[in-house]
Design a protein around this motif. Sequence first.
Motif, PDB file in Angstrom:
ATOM      1  N   ARG A   1     -80.635  82.209  17.092  1.00  0.00           N
ATOM      2  CA  ARG A   1     -80.403  83.604  17.438  1.00  0.00           C
ATOM      3  C   ARG A   1     -81.619  84.284  18.053  1.00  0.00           C
ATOM      4  O   ARG A   1     -81.491  85.364  18.624  1.00  0.00           O
ATOM      5  CB  ARG A   1     -79.985  84.388  16.186  1.00  0.00           C
ATOM      6  CG  ARG A   1     -78.599  84.036  15.726  1.00  0.00           C
ATOM      7  CD  ARG A   1     -78.217  84.816  14.521  1.00  0.00           C
ATOM      8  NE  ARG A   1     -76.866  84.509  14.096  1.00  0.00           N
ATOM      9  CZ  ARG A   1     -76.343  84.914  12.981  1.00  0.00           C
ATOM     10  NH1 ARG A   1     -77.044  85.655  12.142  1.00  0.00           N
ATOM     11  NH2 ARG A   1     -75.111  84.586  12.661  1.00  0.00           N
TER      12      ARG A   1
ATOM     13  N   TRP B   1     -71.936  71.611  10.358  1.00  0.00           N
ATOM     14  CA  TRP B   1     -73.316  71.337   9.959  1.00  0.00           C
ATOM     15  C   TRP B   1     -73.421  70.100   9.073  1.00  0.00           C
ATOM     16  O   TRP B   1     -74.501  69.737   8.621  1.00  0.00           O
ATOM     17  CB  TRP B   1     -73.903  72.534   9.205  1.00  0.00           C
ATOM     18  CG  TRP B   1     -73.965  73.771  10.039  1.00  0.00           C
ATOM     19  CD1 TRP B   1     -73.100  74.825   9.993  1.00  0.00           C
ATOM     20  CD2 TRP B   1     -74.910  74.090  11.049  1.00  0.00           C
ATOM     21  NE1 TRP B   1     -73.456  75.772  10.898  1.00  0.00           N
ATOM     22  CE2 TRP B   1     -74.565  75.353  11.564  1.00  0.00           C
ATOM     23  CE3 TRP B   1     -76.012  73.440  11.569  1.00  0.00           C
ATOM     24  CZ2 TRP B   1     -75.291  75.963  12.579  1.00  0.00           C
ATOM     25  CZ3 TRP B   1     -76.729  74.051  12.577  1.00  0.00           C
ATOM     26  CH2 TRP B   1     -76.369  75.297  13.072  1.00  0.00           C
TER      27      TRP B   1
ATOM     28  N   VAL C   1     -79.829  75.463   6.727  1.00  0.00           N
ATOM     29  CA  VAL C   1     -78.982  75.946   7.808  1.00  0.00           C
ATOM     30  C   VAL C   1     -79.385  77.356   8.226  1.00  0.00           C
ATOM     31  O   VAL C   1     -79.342  77.694   9.411  1.00  0.00           O
ATOM     32  CB  VAL C   1     -77.498  75.899   7.397  1.00  0.00           C
ATOM     33  CG1 VAL C   1     -76.608  76.503   8.462  1.00  0.00           C
ATOM     34  CG2 VAL C   1     -77.080  74.472   7.116  1.00  0.00           C
ATOM     35  N   ASP C   2     -79.818  78.196   7.266  1.00  0.00           N
ATOM     36  CA  ASP C   2     -80.210  79.570   7.589  1.00  0.00           C
ATOM     37  C   ASP C   2     -81.351  79.601   8.603  1.00  0.00           C
ATOM     38  O   ASP C   2     -81.333  80.391   9.548  1.00  0.00           O
ATOM     39  CB  ASP C   2     -80.621  80.332   6.328  1.00  0.00           C
ATOM     40  CG  ASP C   2     -79.440  80.589   5.418  1.00  0.00           C
ATOM     41  OD1 ASP C   2     -78.325  80.785   5.948  1.00  0.00           O
ATOM     42  OD2 ASP C   2     -79.627  80.608   4.198  1.00  0.00           O
TER      43      ASP C   2
ATOM     44  N   LYS D   1     -82.106  77.249  10.779  1.00  0.00           N
ATOM     45  CA  LYS D   1     -81.557  76.755  12.044  1.00  0.00           C
ATOM     46  C   LYS D   1     -80.821  77.871  12.782  1.00  0.00           C
ATOM     47  O   LYS D   1     -81.022  78.062  13.986  1.00  0.00           O
ATOM     48  CB  LYS D   1     -80.603  75.591  11.751  1.00  0.00           C
ATOM     49  CG  LYS D   1     -79.872  75.056  12.933  1.00  0.00           C
ATOM     50  CD  LYS D   1     -80.723  74.172  13.753  1.00  0.00           C
ATOM     51  CE  LYS D   1     -79.878  73.518  14.850  1.00  0.00           C
ATOM     52  NZ  LYS D   1     -80.675  72.784  15.774  1.00  0.00           N
ATOM     53  N   VAL D   2     -80.010  78.636  12.078  1.00  0.00           N
ATOM     54  CA  VAL D   2     -79.255  79.720  12.707  1.00  0.00           C
ATOM     55  C   VAL D   2     -80.196  80.814  13.200  1.00  0.00           C
ATOM     56  O   VAL D   2     -80.029  81.341  14.300  1.00  0.00           O
ATOM     57  CB  VAL D   2     -78.186  80.287  11.738  1.00  0.00           C
ATOM     58  CG1 VAL D   2     -77.547  81.542  12.299  1.00  0.00           C
ATOM     59  CG2 VAL D   2     -77.135  79.233  11.453  1.00  0.00           C
ATOM     60  N   ARG D   3     -81.205  81.171  12.407  1.00  0.00           N
ATOM     61  CA  ARG D   3     -82.183  82.178  12.846  1.00  0.00           C
ATOM     62  C   ARG D   3     -82.886  81.739  14.124  1.00  0.00           C
ATOM     63  O   ARG D   3     -83.103  82.536  15.034  1.00  0.00           O
ATOM     64  CB  ARG D   3     -83.212  82.431  11.750  1.00  0.00           C
ATOM     65  CG  ARG D   3     -82.748  83.451  10.758  1.00  0.00           C
ATOM     66  CD  ARG D   3     -83.894  83.937   9.884  1.00  0.00           C
ATOM     67  NE  ARG D   3     -83.328  84.233   8.579  1.00  0.00           N
ATOM     68  CZ  ARG D   3     -83.422  83.456   7.512  1.00  0.00           C
ATOM     69  NH1 ARG D   3     -84.120  82.345   7.551  1.00  0.00           N
ATOM     70  NH2 ARG D   3     -82.847  83.787   6.393  1.00  0.00           N
TER      71      ARG D   3
END
Length: 77
Positions: free
Chosen positions: A71, A55, A63-64, A66-68
């Motif tokens: 998913r 990243w 980043v959180d 982006k990851v959510r």
Amino acid sequence: MEATTRDLRLHTKEMLSATRRGEDVIITYRGKPTARLVPIEGERSKGRNPGFGMWADSQETDVDTKVRNLRQGRRCD
């Protein structure tokens, strides 16, 4: 990475794995840094996880989020 002397005693394998990944482990005793566990020179780059730092070039600051979003999956409208 930071660990207590108790962590070192109970989780030595994990500490050594961290050094194999190129991390320095700071050992604390009663809350004060006492020692540093470092990889042997020349071994720092070997065995480094290729996903480490993936990243770093990201333009997004969160980043959180982006990851959510990754998913959630695809939406079919």
